[in-house]
Design a protein around this motif. Structure first.
Motif, PDB file in Angstrom:
ATOM      1  N   THR A  84       0.817  -1.207   0.000  1.00  0.00           N
ATOM      2  CA  THR A  84       0.000   0.000   0.000  1.00  0.00           C
ATOM      3  C   THR A  84       0.856   1.264   0.000  1.00  0.00           C
ATOM      4  OG1 THR A  84      -1.701  -1.213   1.203  1.00  0.00           O
ATOM      5  CG2 THR A  84      -1.891   1.186   1.201  1.00  0.00           C
ATOM      6  N   TRP A  85       1.963   1.242   0.722  1.00  0.00           N
ATOM      7  CA  TRP A  85       2.858   2.396   0.793  1.00  0.00           C
ATOM      8  C   TRP A  85       4.289   1.953   0.442  1.00  0.00           C
ATOM      9  CZ3 TRP A  85      -0.731   1.651   4.879  1.00  0.00           C
ATOM     10  CH2 TRP A  85      -1.799   2.557   4.880  1.00  0.00           C
ATOM     11  N   THR A  95      -2.704  10.617   2.143  1.00  0.00           N
ATOM     12  CA  THR A  95      -2.377  11.306   0.889  1.00  0.00           C
ATOM     13  C   THR A  95      -3.538  11.232  -0.098  1.00  0.00           C
ATOM     14  OG1 THR A  95      -0.074  10.666   1.201  1.00  0.00           O
ATOM     15  CG2 THR A  95      -0.677  11.474  -0.967  1.00  0.00           C
ATOM     16  N   GLU A 135       7.426   4.173   1.377  1.00  0.00           N
ATOM     17  CA  GLU A 135       7.705   4.456   2.785  1.00  0.00           C
ATOM     18  C   GLU A 135       8.571   3.354   3.384  1.00  0.00           C
ATOM     19  OE1 GLU A 135       7.001   7.245   4.137  1.00  0.00           O
ATOM     20  OE2 GLU A 135       5.570   8.026   2.677  1.00  0.00           O
ATOM     21  N   ASP A 150      -5.607   6.279   3.878  1.00  0.00           N
ATOM     22  CA  ASP A 150      -4.362   6.823   3.332  1.00  0.00           C
ATOM     23  C   ASP A 150      -4.478   8.340   3.398  1.00  0.00           C
ATOM     24  OD1 ASP A 150      -2.404   7.896   1.541  1.00  0.00           O
ATOM     25  OD2 ASP A 150      -2.235   5.913   0.610  1.00  0.00           O
TER      26      ASP A 150
END
Length: 191
Positions: free
Chosen positions: A96-97, A135, A100, A133
């Motif tokens: 998902t990220w 963002t 990061e 999320d």
């Protein structure tokens, strides 16, 4: 022998009395602990039943004289997110990220503790294993996490002003003898 030696030595009779007192208190403490565990379990079951059946969440503890000495009330349990499959959750966080650095690869992928705490906090606030999320605003269902009880409901005793002293006096006077007899009864007596 100096005067200091005489004041620090225990006479033999006093040592025997202390040994007797230590043995008696040890036995009493063991019996009280066992009785307390048993009555706590039975009280919890009774309070849970009363709460479900009648909505009763607290009860007053009274001495045989009718004097109220304490209140016993339910304490709510807690529900929150619990990770059931850490590897699945870590794979999902990484997918998902991906940019990061919230996960790290060892033999299996794990989530850094600070980020896991943050994600679980968000899920707890949402009441569901979902994370938004920040963002994109997209809401994600987090795999490997369920919302379930994390601490059982219990009960506590709140003493009223003077309640402890009144209870101790009722014990000393023998007013509670019938309630306390089972604690000091031998195992053969209770069989």
């Amino acid at each position: 022998m100096t005067a200091d030696d005489q004041t620090t030595e225990q006479p033999v009779e006093s040592l025997r009395e202390l040994a007797q007192q230590a043995a008696v208190l040890k036995l009493l403490a063991e019996r009280v602990a066992a009785a307390q565990k048993d009555v706590r379990k039975r009280t919890q079951l009774a309070l849970d039943s009363a709460a479900e059946r009648d909505g009763v969440e607290r009860i007053t503890a009274k001495l045989p004289t009718g004097e109220a000495v304490a209140t016993i009330g339910l304490r709510k349990g807690e529900t929150g997110p619990v990770v059931t499959d850490e590897e699945a959750l870590a794979r999902w966080v990484r997918a998902t990220w991906p940019d990061e650095q919230w996960t790290e690869t060892r033999i299996v992928r794990t989530i850094k503790p600070w980020k896991l705490a943050e994600l679980l906090g968000e899920m707890e606030a949402a009441g569901a294993p979902k994370v938004t999320d920040k963002t994109t605003g997209e809401v994600h269902e987090a795999p490997g996490v369920v919302i379930k009880p994390t601490r059982a409901r219990t009960h506590g005793i709140t003493w009223r002003k003077g309640g402890k002293d009144a209870t101790a006096e009722a014990w000393r006077s023998g007013a509670l003898a019938h309630r306390l007899a089972a604690i000091t009864a031998s195992e053969e007596d209770t069989a």
